[in-house]
Design an enzyme around this catalytic site. Structure first.
Site, PDB file in Angstrom:
ATOM      1  CG  HIS A   7      43.987  11.645  62.033  1.00 49.77           C
ATOM      2  ND1 HIS A   7      44.855  12.426  61.294  1.00 49.77           N
ATOM      3  CD2 HIS A   7      42.987  11.282  61.182  1.00 49.77           C
ATOM      4  CE1 HIS A   7      44.405  12.519  60.054  1.00 49.77           C
ATOM      5  NE2 HIS A   7      43.266  11.860  59.960  1.00 49.77           N
ATOM      6  CB  ALA A  40      43.039  16.491  54.419  1.00 56.81           C
ATOM      7  NE  ARG A  69      41.155   6.777  59.426  1.00 58.23           N
ATOM      8  CZ  ARG A  69      41.105   8.001  58.927  1.00 58.23           C
ATOM      9  NH1 ARG A  69      40.781   9.013  59.711  1.00 58.23           N
ATOM     10  NH2 ARG A  69      41.367   8.220  57.664  1.00 58.23           N
ATOM     11  CG  HIS A  90      45.574   8.071  60.635  1.00 53.11           C
ATOM     12  ND1 HIS A  90      46.426   7.160  60.043  1.00 53.11           N
ATOM     13  CD2 HIS A  90      44.718   8.465  59.652  1.00 53.11           C
ATOM     14  CE1 HIS A  90      46.106   7.032  58.766  1.00 53.11           C
ATOM     15  NE2 HIS A  90      45.061   7.805  58.512  1.00 53.11           N
ATOM     16  CB  SER A 137      41.403  21.799  55.814  1.00 51.22           C
ATOM     17  OG  SER A 137      40.360  21.775  56.749  1.00 51.22           O
ATOM     18  N   GLY A 152      43.880  12.222  52.530  1.00 50.43           N
ATOM     19  CA  GLY A 152      42.694  11.485  52.108  1.00 50.43           C
ATOM     20  C   GLY A 152      41.771  12.393  51.323  1.00 50.43           C
ATOM     21  N   GLY A 153      40.672  11.865  50.862  1.00 51.66           N
ATOM     22  CA  GLY A 153      39.779  12.645  50.022  1.00 51.66           C
ATOM     23  C   GLY A 153      38.491  13.018  50.714  1.00 51.66           C
ATOM     24  CE  LYS A 160      46.691  28.306  66.678  1.00 53.73           C
ATOM     25  NZ  LYS A 160      46.632  27.721  68.037  1.00 53.73           N
ATOM     26  CD  GLU A 188      40.584   7.322  52.613  1.00 53.44           C
ATOM     27  OE1 GLU A 188      39.995   7.659  53.657  1.00 53.44           O
ATOM     28  OE2 GLU A 188      41.278   8.102  51.946  1.00 53.44           O
ATOM     29  CB  SER A 239      41.838  29.991  57.578  1.00 50.32           C
ATOM     30  OG  SER A 239      43.067  29.464  58.067  1.00 50.32           O
ATOM     31  N   GLY A 240      40.158  26.729  57.943  1.00 53.58           N
ATOM     32  CA  GLY A 240      40.122  25.409  57.314  1.00 53.58           C
ATOM     33  C   GLY A 240      38.982  25.316  56.304  1.00 53.58           C
ATOM     34  CB  ALA A 270      34.291  24.105  58.345  1.00 49.54           C
ATOM     35  NE  ARG A 291      37.813  12.266  60.702  1.00 54.84           N
ATOM     36  CZ  ARG A 291      38.665  11.912  59.736  1.00 54.84           C
ATOM     37  NH1 ARG A 291      38.222  11.540  58.550  1.00 54.84           N
ATOM     38  NH2 ARG A 291      39.958  11.922  59.970  1.00 54.84           N
TER      39      ARG A 291
END
Length: 531
Positions: free
Chosen positions: A330, A44, A273, A227, A41, A46-47, A33, A112, A11-12, A14, A365
């Site tokens: 992360h 988070a 990172r 991270h 998500s 960050g943006g 779950k 960032e 349920s994030g 995506a 990433r």
């Protein structure tokens, strides 16, 4: 029998973006779950990265993505995602999702690490994930049903090796069967397998593990992003300090005030990172404490309310201007290998979000590309699935039992597994440590073994077994890749190997046999657009 057109596990962002863009005539079921909002998500800070600024272009965003990923990315995917990023932002904003704007109505854009432009769109300062998830959950349509606190642990395949459903356990330990025309894994990554981590405790790689055990191709598992700045107190991670803080001018320093990134990289504290994390790790190994110096940031509490609350909750004195930090697990760049439409090698099975390996991130990433990936592939998969008509409901759909009849004899303690993963398969890796970890894990399970039956196990036991499978995939891939690239750093092979850069390690278990294939990613590239 519970039957739907599209079943989404997780349920994030995506998963919810997918549900939003599926046709209203589709019967959609979301299985999660925990609580529907309990995902990475939501955490988070960050943006979302998008080239919406007047001085920016998706070409710049793509170049930064490739550089951060150490050119292990699928260039065609990068081109597609970064070019559509602005439209995805505007669609969300027009639908009513709040983003931080100037009085003029212009989106406020942050900076960032490893970005060449200010292009990070935020909502609520450092609470972007929470705000976007809240919006997506609150605007779900009536054709979407949600079942919370249900633990999915096995895929059901028919005699044609097509995925037709899942097996799950409810909170009472009762086995439930769910069937669908299309099954989507959106369970997130596996960050919680490390003792120092920003991840929710629910993020243990279950979806990737059960996909592997059913014959799905799994790729790039050696690439784990650590991270650089987790808030640490008494040796425990208390939360994440967003990279946006360094984007506002914060510096990483020793207790005596030495700026540790000044001579390491041209971007200093905003270097990629993996470089920042490895630098901090080296200082910590030599006995130094590392802090984030925020004294140069005006109105810190106003700009970063979530981080401020986190620090106050853990008795960190912000007036002193120093926040103690350590690097921690992360994000997973690898996962279930999919194509541009989210399809796996198993008919009827799809994957989106951090559980999927799309090729966007490469070996590491770029900051704020994760929520973007979820939005992009969630919508793309929905448009693909909307083309299919619903199949007739079939009572008593046949499936074959792909797992063995014997429950696992022994399963490692999760606390011990997390500690050993951090020590042996963490920020800095060696052949000795990796081999030790592989030998230890194989005392419980081997990747070429037939999966045991998990039906008689408790939910905790199932989760620990699936965590063992994921830990083995990460460890073995890290052992095989004899170079350092992005989030994978080998002390015994500290340099990038040009011959390995385009090689993608793909694991597949099928009918009692483990295959490890090397895919040449150079074939995926769209003509060196971002070179």
């Amino acid at each position: 029998m519970k039957k739907s057109d599209v079943m989404i596990i997780g349920s994030g962002i995506a998963a919810l973006q997918l549900a939003h863009h599926l046709s209203a005539d589709k019967n959609v079921m979301i299985l999660t779950k925990s609580n529907i909002k309990a995902s990475n998500s939501s955490l988070a800070q960050g943006g979302i990265a998008a080239s919406v600024g007047s001085d920016d272009h998706f070409y710049n965003h793509g170049k930064d993505t490739m550089e951060a990923g150490r050119f292990h990315n699928n260039e065609e995917v990068v081109l597609q995602v970064v070019s559509e990023a602005p439209q995805l932002i505007y669609e969300l904003r027009d639908a009513g999702c709040p983003f931080d704007e100037a009085p003029s109505g212009q989106l406020i854009l942050g900076m960032e690490g490893a970005h060449s432009r200010n292009r990070i769109v935020h909502s609520g300062g450092d609470a972007t994930g929470k705000h976007v998830i809240d919006f997506l959950v609150e605007t779900l349509t009536n054709n979407v049903s949600v079942i919370e606190n249900i633990f999915v642990y096995e895929l059901l395949l028919n005699d044609k090796e097509e995925c037709i459903g899942v097996k799950a356990k409810d909170q009472d330990g009762e086995i439930q069967y769910f069937y669908a025309d299309h099954i989507v894994i959106a369970t997130g990554g596996c960050g919680y397998l490390y003792s120092l981590s920003s991840s929710s405790p629910t993020v243990t790689g279950d979806g990737i593990a059960m996909a592997f055990l059913s014959g799905a191709e799994i790729a790039d598992m050696e690439f784990i992003q650590f991270h650089p700045t987790m808030l640490v107190k008494n040796g425990e991670v208390k939360g994440l300090i967003s990279e946006a803080v360094r984007g506002q001018g914060a510096r990483l320093v020793t207790k005596s005030g030495t700026a540790i990134m000044a001579e390491v990289h041209p971007l200093k504290d905003l270097a990629p990172r993996h470089i920042v994390s490895q630098t901090i790790f080296d200082y910590i190994q030599s006995g130094e404490e590392i802090f984030l110096d925020i004294t140069s940031i005006d109105r810190f509490e106003e700009k970063f309310p979530t981080i401020t609350a986190l620090c106050l909750e853990n008795q960190i004195d912000l007036k002193g201007g120093l926040i103690p930090v350590v690097p921690g697990s992360h994000f997973l760049m690898g996962g279930i290998k999919v194509n541009m439409d989210g399809q796996t090698n198993i008919s009827g099975l799809y994957a989106v979000g951090e559980a999927a390996c799309t090729g966007l991130h490469g070996a590491n990433r770029l900051a704020s590309n994760s929520l973007l990936e979820g939005l992009s592939f969630g919508k793309r998969l929905a448009l693909f699935l909307n083309k299919f008509e619903s199949k007739q409901n079939t009572i008593g759909i046949p499936f074959h039992n792909q797992h063995g009849t014997v429950s696992p004899v022994a399963i490692p303690d999760l606390t011990e597994l997390r500690k050993k993963m951090m020590e042996r398969v963490g920020i800095v890796r060696t052949e000795k440590g990796l081999q030790q970890q592989k030998n230890w894990l194989e005392g419980f399970f081997r990747l070429d073994q037939q999966p045991p039956s998990l039906d008689d196990c408790t939910i905790d036991e199932i989760q620990r077994f699936l965590s063992t499978v994921i830990a083995l995939l990460i460890t073995d891939a890290a052992l095989v890749r004899t170079e350092s690239r992005g989030g994978h750093f080998r002390l015994d092979y500290p340099s990038e190997d040009e011959n390995l850069g385009s090689k993608q390690l793909i694991y597949q278990y099928c009918k009692g046999r483990l295959a490890l294939n090397e895919h040449n990613k150079a074939k995926d590239h769209a003509g060196a657009v971002f070179s």
